[in-house]
Design a protein around this motif. Structure first.
Motif, PDB file in Angstrom:
ATOM      1  N   ILE A 177       5.957   5.186   0.871  1.00 32.71           N
ATOM      2  CA  ILE A 177       5.513   6.470   1.418  1.00 32.71           C
ATOM      3  C   ILE A 177       5.344   7.480   0.288  1.00 32.71           C
ATOM      4  O   ILE A 177       6.282   7.771  -0.451  1.00 32.71           O
ATOM      5  CB  ILE A 177       6.531   6.996   2.453  1.00 32.71           C
ATOM      6  N   GLY A 178       4.121   7.979   0.156  1.00 37.65           N
ATOM      7  CA  GLY A 178       3.819   8.988  -0.873  1.00 37.65           C
ATOM      8  C   GLY A 178       3.812  10.357  -0.232  1.00 37.65           C
ATOM      9  O   GLY A 178       2.793  10.810   0.294  1.00 37.65           O
ATOM     10  N   THR A 179       4.961  11.000  -0.271  1.00 31.62           N
ATOM     11  CA  THR A 179       5.063  12.272   0.456  1.00 31.62           C
ATOM     12  C   THR A 179       4.238  13.390  -0.177  1.00 31.62           C
ATOM     13  O   THR A 179       3.869  14.335   0.513  1.00 31.62           O
ATOM     14  CB  THR A 179       6.532  12.726   0.567  1.00 31.62           C
ATOM     15  N   ILE A 211       0.832  -1.211   0.000  1.00 36.28           N
ATOM     16  CA  ILE A 211       0.000   0.000   0.000  1.00 36.28           C
ATOM     17  C   ILE A 211       0.862   1.253   0.000  1.00 36.28           C
ATOM     18  O   ILE A 211       2.012   1.241   0.436  1.00 36.28           O
ATOM     19  CB  ILE A 211      -0.931   0.049   1.245  1.00 36.28           C
ATOM     20  N   MET A 212       0.265   2.327  -0.477  1.00 42.42           N
ATOM     21  CA  MET A 212       0.880   3.637  -0.325  1.00 42.42           C
ATOM     22  C   MET A 212       0.582   4.107   1.103  1.00 42.42           C
ATOM     23  O   MET A 212      -0.511   3.894   1.619  1.00 42.42           O
ATOM     24  CB  MET A 212       0.221   4.656  -1.271  1.00 42.42           C
ATOM     25  N   ILE A 213       1.564   4.748   1.702  1.00 42.64           N
ATOM     26  CA  ILE A 213       1.309   5.457   2.960  1.00 42.64           C
ATOM     27  C   ILE A 213       1.326   6.932   2.589  1.00 42.64           C
ATOM     28  O   ILE A 213       2.385   7.531   2.395  1.00 42.64           O
ATOM     29  CB  ILE A 213       2.387   5.136   4.021  1.00 42.64           C
ATOM     30  N   MET A 232       9.993   4.861  -0.528  1.00 43.42           N
ATOM     31  CA  MET A 232       9.334   6.151  -0.666  1.00 43.42           C
ATOM     32  C   MET A 232       9.260   6.464  -2.149  1.00 43.42           C
ATOM     33  O   MET A 232      10.243   6.301  -2.867  1.00 43.42           O
ATOM     34  CB  MET A 232      10.110   7.243   0.067  1.00 43.42           C
ATOM     35  N   CYS A 233       8.069   6.890  -2.609  1.00 44.37           N
ATOM     36  CA  CYS A 233       7.924   7.223  -4.029  1.00 44.37           C
ATOM     37  C   CYS A 233       7.399   8.632  -4.256  1.00 44.37           C
ATOM     38  O   CYS A 233       7.101   9.018  -5.371  1.00 44.37           O
ATOM     39  CB  CYS A 233       7.054   6.192  -4.743  1.00 44.37           C
ATOM     40  N   GLY A 234       7.265   9.414  -3.193  1.00 45.76           N
ATOM     41  CA  GLY A 234       6.914  10.832  -3.363  1.00 45.76           C
ATOM     42  C   GLY A 234       8.138  11.605  -3.816  1.00 45.76           C
ATOM     43  O   GLY A 234       9.257  11.078  -3.805  1.00 45.76           O
TER      44      GLY A 234
HETATM   45  C1  PEP Z   1       2.423  10.743  -3.567  1.00 43.40           C
HETATM   46  O1  PEP Z   1       1.310  11.103  -3.181  1.00 43.40           O
HETATM   47  O2  PEP Z   1       3.482  11.046  -3.002  1.00 43.40           O
HETATM   48  C2  PEP Z   1       2.556   9.904  -4.773  1.00 43.40           C
HETATM   49  C3  PEP Z   1       3.701   9.351  -5.108  1.00 43.40           C
HETATM   50  O3  PEP Z   1       1.439   9.738  -5.545  1.00 43.40           O
HETATM   51  P1  PEP Z   1       0.882  10.844  -6.548  1.00 43.40           P
HETATM   52  O4  PEP Z   1       1.910  11.936  -6.640  1.00 43.40           O
HETATM   53  O5  PEP Z   1       0.628  10.141  -7.820  1.00 43.40           O
HETATM   54  O6  PEP Z   1      -0.368  11.277  -5.836  1.00 43.40           O
END
Ligand code: PEP
Ligand code: MG
Length: 325
Positions: A203-205, A180-182, A253-255
């Motif tokens: 983690i979606g920053t 899941i995304m956090i 982390m992918c933000g």
């Molecule tokens: C985030 O919210 O950090 C994210 C990676 O998703 P998105 O930018 O697509 O909302």
């Protein structure tokens, strides 16, 4: 020489003292996967599948989704490919979401909230993902999870999709990793509880900062409050990393923060080992982290967590960054 450059580019990322890091790419379309690999990405940490829906004039059917996911999985030649299920809504609205005309779409019918109300469509995407899972190390990630019931509900739909694949004799990876995304503060606070049911969290920053600070991420008027170095944000990030590490599941982390070189040292110090970012950032972060030792990063993180203002933390990490350049 170019050969030497290519070697550095494709050597696995690590700190100066040999701690392995994973630097992954964020992509929006399957075609971006192979170029990302060529540019040194060690995996895909976020494939934003909503772009398949936004690009099409009609909803992509199971078959065309399957082709996209398979293409991305194959392009990465066995490296991880994390595909996020439809995150439509808020800043990326589709058809009936636009028609609904919500007063607060950022707090509304988006991502899994929408998908759980459109179960058949959602299941089609999950079936496409499952079918593609035999063509690489494909992993499934759910966006905007905000409580355990929602996580249980999406896992139920995934279970159903698996049963349908079994029934239709469609092969899929029975051990496909799910995560899941956090990106909602409630999920970060309860990361330890959510971790029990999944294989990884990311983690979606971008959204985590937005929802923690109560600031629309696209509103210039209040942009000064949108700060990854706000101590509240950092505490949530730290808490999430520690919860995942204690639970023995992967955390990434992918933000945007993950691709910011000044933040990378701090994040490594907080225990993060997997970073997913826009492709052009990968080489920069890789070169930087090769100069950083883990104890230095940990010392920086401890010092940062003692400070009370984002401004002071930013100054601290930027001064540290200068010492590596
Ligand atoms: C985030 O919210 O950090 C994210 C990676 O998703 P998105 O930018 O697509 O909302
Ligand atoms: Mg998000």
């Amino acid at each position: 020489s170019t050969i030497q450059k290519a070697k550095i580019m494709h050597a696995r990322s690590q700190t100066r003292d040999g701690t392995a890091l994973n630097l992954y790419a964020n992509i929006a379309l399957a075609d971006e996967a192979f170029p990302a690999l060529e540019d040194g990405a060690e995996g895909i940490g976020l494939f934003r599948s909503e772009f398949l829906y936004l690009a099409a004039s009609v909803f992509p059917d199971e078959e065309s989704q399957f082709e996209s996911y398979r293409k991305a999985a194959e392009a990465m030649k066995g490296a991880p490919v994390v595909i996020r299920t439809l995150d439509a809504g808020a800043d990326k609205m589709i058809g009936e979401q636009i028609e609904l005309g919500e007063k607060n779409p950022l707090l509304g019918w988006r991502a899994v909230r929408y998908c759980l109300d459109r179960r058949e469509m959602f299941k089609e995407q999950l079936r496409a993902l499952l079918r593609a899972s035999v063509f690489g190390d494909l992993r499934i990630m759910f966006p905007m999870i905000s409580n355990i019931e929602e996580l249980d509900a999406v896992l139920d739909v995934l279970e159903e999709a698996k049963e349908e694949c079994d029934r239709d004799e469609l092969p899929y990876n029975k051990k496909v990793k799910t995560g899941i995304m956090i990106e909602v503060p409630s999920a970060a606070v309860c990361a330890d509880l959510l971790a029990q049911k999944i294989d990884f969290m990311s983690i979606g920053t971008n959204d985590l900062i937005q929802y923690t600070m109560a600031v629309d991420r696209e509103n210039a008027k209040v942009a000064h409050l949108f700060d990854c170095y706000n101590p509240a944000v950092l505490r949530l990030v730290k808490h999430t990393i520690e919860a995942a590490n204690r639970s023995g599941i992967d955390v990434s982390m992918c933000g945007e923060m993950a691709g910011d070189p000044s933040a990378a040292v701090l994040l490594a110090g907080l225990g993060l080992r997997t970073f997913s970012m826009a492709v052009p950032q990968i080489q920069r972060v890789k070169t930087l982290m090769a100069r950083v030792s883990l104890p230095e990063a940990q010392e920086l993180a401890s010092a940062a967590m003692e400070l009370s203002a984002a401004r002071e933390i930013r100054k601290l990490v930027q001064e540290k960054l200068k010492t590596y350049e």
